[in-house]
Motif scaffolding. Structure first.
Motif, PDB file in Angstrom:
ATOM      1  N   LEU A  57       0.820  -1.215   0.000  1.00 20.52           N
ATOM      2  CA  LEU A  57       0.000   0.000   0.000  1.00 20.52           C
ATOM      3  C   LEU A  57       0.854   1.266   0.000  1.00 20.52           C
ATOM      4  CD1 LEU A  57      -2.779  -0.986   2.572  1.00 20.52           C
ATOM      5  CD2 LEU A  57      -3.030  -0.780   0.081  1.00 20.52           C
ATOM      6  N   GLY A  58       2.164   1.123   0.223  1.00 15.63           N
ATOM      7  CA  GLY A  58       3.072   2.264   0.249  1.00 15.63           C
ATOM      8  C   GLY A  58       3.055   3.012   1.574  1.00 15.63           C
ATOM      9  N   PHE A  59       2.468   2.412   2.608  1.00 14.37           N
ATOM     10  CA  PHE A  59       2.368   3.085   3.895  1.00 14.37           C
ATOM     11  C   PHE A  59       3.656   2.970   4.701  1.00 14.37           C
ATOM     12  CE2 PHE A  59       0.940   3.438   8.355  1.00 14.37           C
ATOM     13  CZ  PHE A  59       0.433   4.724   8.281  1.00 14.37           C
ATOM     14  N   ILE A  60       4.284   1.811   4.658  1.00 16.98           N
ATOM     15  CA  ILE A  60       5.570   1.623   5.327  1.00 16.98           C
ATOM     16  C   ILE A  60       6.587   1.162   4.293  1.00 16.98           C
ATOM     17  CG2 ILE A  60       4.651   1.198   7.635  1.00 16.98           C
ATOM     18  CD1 ILE A  60       4.937  -1.803   7.154  1.00 16.98           C
ATOM     19  N   LYS A  61       7.852   1.491   4.565  1.00 16.22           N
ATOM     20  CA  LYS A  61       8.915   1.148   3.615  1.00 16.22           C
ATOM     21  C   LYS A  61      10.073   0.492   4.361  1.00 16.22           C
ATOM     22  CE  LYS A  61       7.847   5.002   0.552  1.00 16.22           C
ATOM     23  NZ  LYS A  61       6.690   5.519   1.236  1.00 16.22           N
ATOM     24  N   ALA A  62      10.444  -0.655   3.899  1.00 16.96           N
ATOM     25  CA  ALA A  62      11.575  -1.369   4.481  1.00 16.96           C
ATOM     26  C   ALA A  62      12.847  -1.003   3.726  1.00 16.96           C
ATOM     27  CB  ALA A  62      11.343  -2.873   4.396  1.00 16.96           C
ATOM     28  N   VAL A  63      13.968  -1.229   4.389  1.00 18.17           N
ATOM     29  CA  VAL A  63      15.263  -1.201   3.716  1.00 18.17           C
ATOM     30  C   VAL A  63      15.724  -2.650   3.663  1.00 18.17           C
ATOM     31  CG1 VAL A  63      15.837   1.156   4.408  1.00 18.17           C
ATOM     32  CG2 VAL A  63      16.488  -0.740   5.879  1.00 18.17           C
ATOM     33  N   HIS A  64      16.649  -2.942   2.811  1.00 19.53           N
ATOM     34  CA  HIS A  64      17.087  -4.325   2.668  1.00 19.53           C
ATOM     35  C   HIS A  64      18.582  -4.448   2.915  1.00 19.53           C
ATOM     36  CE1 HIS A  64      13.235  -4.347   0.563  1.00 19.53           C
ATOM     37  NE2 HIS A  64      13.160  -5.580   1.000  1.00 19.53           N
ATOM     38  N   GLY A  65      18.933  -5.504   3.623  1.00 15.28           N
ATOM     39  CA  GLY A  65      20.325  -5.797   3.902  1.00 15.28           C
ATOM     40  C   GLY A  65      20.703  -7.133   3.281  1.00 15.28           C
ATOM     41  N   VAL A  66      21.990  -7.308   3.034  1.00 17.80           N
ATOM     42  CA  VAL A  66      22.492  -8.543   2.430  1.00 17.80           C
ATOM     43  C   VAL A  66      22.836  -9.532   3.529  1.00 17.80           C
ATOM     44  CG1 VAL A  66      24.301  -9.527   0.966  1.00 17.80           C
ATOM     45  CG2 VAL A  66      23.376  -7.267   0.451  1.00 17.80           C
ATOM     46  N   ARG A  67      22.287 -10.735   3.422  1.00 16.88           N
ATOM     47  CA  ARG A  67      22.560 -11.797   4.399  1.00 16.88           C
ATOM     48  C   ARG A  67      23.949 -12.387   4.154  1.00 16.88           C
ATOM     49  NH1 ARG A  67      17.859 -13.801   6.916  1.00 16.88           N
ATOM     50  NH2 ARG A  67      15.953 -13.057   5.955  1.00 16.88           N
ATOM     51  N   PRO A  68      24.596 -12.895   5.226  1.00 16.01           N
ATOM     52  CA  PRO A  68      25.929 -13.477   5.070  1.00 16.01           C
ATOM     53  C   PRO A  68      25.985 -14.639   4.075  1.00 16.01           C
ATOM     54  CG  PRO A  68      25.432 -13.150   7.382  1.00 16.01           C
ATOM     55  CD  PRO A  68      24.180 -12.833   6.617  1.00 16.01           C
ATOM     56  N   ARG A  74      14.735  -8.061   5.032  1.00 14.17           N
ATOM     57  CA  ARG A  74      14.003  -6.812   5.197  1.00 14.17           C
ATOM     58  C   ARG A  74      14.267  -6.270   6.592  1.00 14.17           C
ATOM     59  NH1 ARG A  74       7.767  -7.569   3.903  1.00 14.17           N
ATOM     60  NH2 ARG A  74       8.063  -8.933   5.670  1.00 14.17           N
ATOM     61  N   LEU A  75      14.545  -4.973   6.672  1.00 10.87           N
ATOM     62  CA  LEU A  75      14.779  -4.297   7.942  1.00 10.87           C
ATOM     63  C   LEU A  75      13.895  -3.056   7.993  1.00 10.87           C
ATOM     64  CD1 LEU A  75      18.632  -4.620   7.774  1.00 10.87           C
ATOM     65  CD2 LEU A  75      17.170  -5.789   9.424  1.00 10.87           C
ATOM     66  N   TRP A  76      13.462  -2.727   9.203  1.00 14.68           N
ATOM     67  CA  TRP A  76      12.512  -1.640   9.386  1.00 14.68           C
ATOM     68  C   TRP A  76      13.105  -0.522  10.229  1.00 14.68           C
ATOM     69  CZ3 TRP A  76       8.433  -2.192   6.391  1.00 14.68           C
ATOM     70  CH2 TRP A  76       8.103  -3.478   5.965  1.00 14.68           C
ATOM     71  N   PRO A  77      13.311   0.663   9.652  1.00 16.17           N
ATOM     72  CA  PRO A  77      13.738   1.819  10.453  1.00 16.17           C
ATOM     73  C   PRO A  77      12.672   2.120  11.514  1.00 16.17           C
ATOM     74  CG  PRO A  77      14.003   2.259   8.110  1.00 16.17           C
ATOM     75  CD  PRO A  77      13.229   0.985   8.215  1.00 16.17           C
ATOM     76  N   ILE A  78      13.075   2.653  12.626  1.00 11.57           N
ATOM     77  CA  ILE A  78      12.167   2.899  13.750  1.00 11.57           C
ATOM     78  C   ILE A  78      10.969   3.748  13.336  1.00 11.57           C
ATOM     79  CG2 ILE A  78      13.440   4.895  14.633  1.00 11.57           C
ATOM     80  CD1 ILE A  78      11.758   2.255  16.822  1.00 11.57           C
ATOM     81  N   VAL A  79      11.148   4.722  12.455  1.00 10.04           N
ATOM     82  CA  VAL A  79      10.013   5.563  12.061  1.00 10.04           C
ATOM     83  C   VAL A  79       8.946   4.750  11.332  1.00 10.04           C
ATOM     84  CG1 VAL A  79      11.301   7.741  12.040  1.00 10.04           C
ATOM     85  CG2 VAL A  79      11.154   6.388   9.960  1.00 10.04           C
ATOM     86  N   GLU A  80       9.360   3.738  10.597  1.00  9.78           N
ATOM     87  CA  GLU A  80       8.389   2.883   9.896  1.00  9.78           C
ATOM     88  C   GLU A  80       7.645   1.995  10.893  1.00  9.78           C
ATOM     89  OE1 GLU A  80       7.712   3.414   6.690  1.00  9.78           O
ATOM     90  OE2 GLU A  80       9.280   4.937   6.736  1.00  9.78           O
ATOM     91  N   VAL A  81       8.327   1.558  11.939  1.00  6.30           N
ATOM     92  CA  VAL A  81       7.684   0.749  12.975  1.00  6.30           C
ATOM     93  C   VAL A  81       6.689   1.600  13.755  1.00  6.30           C
ATOM     94  CG1 VAL A  81       8.058  -0.730  14.997  1.00  6.30           C
ATOM     95  CG2 VAL A  81       9.684  -0.779  13.092  1.00  6.30           C
ATOM     96  N   LEU A  82       7.014   2.863  13.976  1.00  2.20           N
ATOM     97  CA  LEU A  82       6.069   3.762  14.636  1.00  2.20           C
ATOM     98  C   LEU A  82       4.819   3.960  13.777  1.00  2.20           C
ATOM     99  CD1 LEU A  82       8.582   6.397  16.051  1.00  2.20           C
ATOM    100  CD2 LEU A  82       7.309   4.677  17.347  1.00  2.20           C
ATOM    101  N   LYS A  83       4.989   4.096  12.476  1.00  3.75           N
ATOM    102  CA  LYS A  83       3.838   4.203  11.583  1.00  3.75           C
ATOM    103  C   LYS A  83       3.008   2.927  11.629  1.00  3.75           C
ATOM    104  CE  LYS A  83       4.652   5.812   7.428  1.00  3.75           C
ATOM    105  NZ  LYS A  83       5.351   6.098   6.152  1.00  3.75           N
ATOM    106  N   LEU A  84       3.672   1.789  11.678  1.00  2.29           N
ATOM    107  CA  LEU A  84       2.976   0.510  11.800  1.00  2.29           C
ATOM    108  C   LEU A  84       2.151   0.466  13.074  1.00  2.29           C
ATOM    109  CD1 LEU A  84       2.467  -2.489  11.022  1.00  2.29           C
ATOM    110  CD2 LEU A  84       4.592  -3.013  12.241  1.00  2.29           C
TER     111      LEU A  84
END
Length: 176
Positions: A57-68, A74-84
């Motif tokens: 829906l475009g309401f929250i946005k994750a960033v992505h990290g590379v696994r070993p 998928r990782l969630w910045p704190i501001v996105e978790v607050l929106k959630l």
């Protein structure tokens, strides 16, 4: 948010750096994994399906990290978790579908921005102000009541921060 993006750009692309970052408590790094969001951070039922839905829906946005061992996480910045947390609280209080709650929150995005921008002022606070939010006495539906939504957004952020205990987590000694 550019400072966050610049600081974490290398960390998210380097599996070793990301692994080292994930050793620390999510309250210090302000970046959460799916599992941390689902099991620890928010206090309303949430699943990876809900996260995906809100992301679509475009309401929250994750960033992505590379696994070993390859792949991305998928990782969630704190501001996105607050929106959630805000949208989950709105759904809980109104019984409306998530997409309807997102639509209501998108009508005036400044309500969310104002609640989230100064989230750090709630560190060390106690209590949960969500129950004190009252619906419009004019009989308007809560999803159409901007004062209700603004109050809920602020109370939701306050409850999340006070519940999470940001003030109880110490920075590593080498950062002091």
């Amino acid at each position: 948010m550019p400072a966050f993006a610049e600081r974490t750009d290398f960390t998210l692309r380097d599996p070793g750096a990301l692994g080292a970052l994930l050793v620390y408590d999510w309250r210090l790094r302000k970046l959460l994994t799916d599992d941390e969001v689902i099991t620890e951070a928010v206090d309303r039922p949430v699943s990876t399906g809900v996260l995906r839905h809100l992301q679509r829906l475009g309401f929250i946005k994750a960033v992505h990290g590379v696994r070993p061992h390859g792949g991305r996480m998928r990782l969630w910045p704190i501001v996105e978790v607050l929106k959630l947390q805000i949208v989950l609280d709105l759904r809980h209080l109104t019984g409306a579908r998530l997409s309807a709650c997102v639509d209501a929150l998108n009508l005036d995005p400044t309500a969310i921005e104002l609640a989230i921008d100064d989230w750090e002022r709630h560190v060390g606070a106690t209590g949960d102000e969500r129950s004190a939010i009252s619906r419009s006495s004019a009989g308007a539906h809560p999803l159409a009541d901007q004062a209700f939504i603004t109050g809920l957004a602020a109370a939701s952020v306050q409850a999340f921060i006070s519940r999470s205990g940001f003030d109880t987590v110490s920075e590593p000694a080498f950062l002091l």
